[in-house]
Design a protein around this motif. Structure first.
Motif: not given
Length: 263
Positions: A24-29, A127-131, A139-140
């Motif tokens: 559901g997170r655009l950064a990972f899409a 989990l930290s910010s995915d920005s 590592d994330y």
């Protein structure tokens, strides 16, 4: 699109590269799309229920994008719900594979659970910010995976989890044997469970596979889902999809600012 990040691997699954994601997170899409563009795999595997393979449900949901839909299947005691949105990495990777005419397989042999706690192990927190994702995706997730390791009670106290991981590993092995190089887009908790199974090498019986024939694909109110915290801002999600369809780079912060204006 941006350069592909360093993907996850496991020596027990040669020929398979993994994109661990937060659903559901655009950064990972975007990371999943970047990996498909950079790696040119022979097939794509996604962390979706296996009964979607060859089904009209998946084709219809992908064809409806960027509209958000949910597949609803009634069972005796509950209902199963599976959403499809451009903000979901597995969904967007499947859409891109379909567009590229790339072989696609949903490798989760278990039926999706009505209660997410029955399906995934581990916390969403930590989990930290995915920005700004690091170059190496593992590592994330290192801190979250370490917390899950600390809470792990051993394979025999998580037989359902291990059985699901065994089925996924088996399906990945079959896919790479048949197709060659495989890219696997998976929830980070799913990949953690597969790694645990590969470490312990537990032998478990194959699960009973359920094939569903009756279901309904519903169009969702994206604004309501955003207000409920289940997806990112609908306007940003739609712009992300348009950028992906055109093969253009996407900056989520800039898109959000255009939607709401500067602070």
């Amino acid at each position: 699109m941006s350069a592909s990040r360093i993907l996850a691997r496991h020596e027990a699954l040669p020929g398979i590269q993994v994109v661990p994601v937060v659903r559901g997170r655009l950064a990972f899409a975007q990371a999943a799309l970047d990996a498909l563009e950079a790696e040119h795999p022979d097939a794509l595997a996604v962390d979706l229920p296996g009964f979607l393979n060859g089904s009209q449900w998946l084709e219809a949901a992908l064809s409806a994008l960027p509209l958000t839909t949910s597949l609803v299947i009634k069972r005796t005691t509950d209902s199963l719900l599976l959403p499809f949105s451009p903000s979901d990495a597995c969904c967007m990777a499947a859409w891109d594979a379909h567009r590229r005419q790339l072989p696609l397989a949903s490798v989760d042999g278990f039926s999706m659970a009505a209660n997410p706690r029955q399906r995934d192990l581990g916390p969403e927190s930590g989990l930290s910010s995915d920005s700004l994702l690091p170059p190496r995706l593992e590592d994330y997730f290192a801190e979250a995976w370490a917390a899950m390791d600390a809470a792990w009670a051993g394979p025999w106290h998580g037989r359902t989890v291990m059985a699901r991981a065994a089925e996924i590993a088996h399906n990945l092995e079959k896919l790479t044997a048949a197709r060659g190089r495989v890219l696997f887009v998976a929830d980070y908790r799913t990949w953690w469970t597969v790694r645990k199974f590969l470490r312990y090498g537990v032998t478990l019986g194959r699960p009973k596979i359920r094939n569903f024939t009756c279901g309904t694909l519903l169009f969702e109110d994206a604004l309501a889902l955003w207000h409920a915290g289940l997806m990112e801002m609908p306007g940003v999600v739609r712009e992300f999809f348009r950028s992906a369809a055109a093969g253009l780079p996407f900056a989520p912060d800039a898109a959000a600012e255009r939607m709401v204006g500067p602070y």
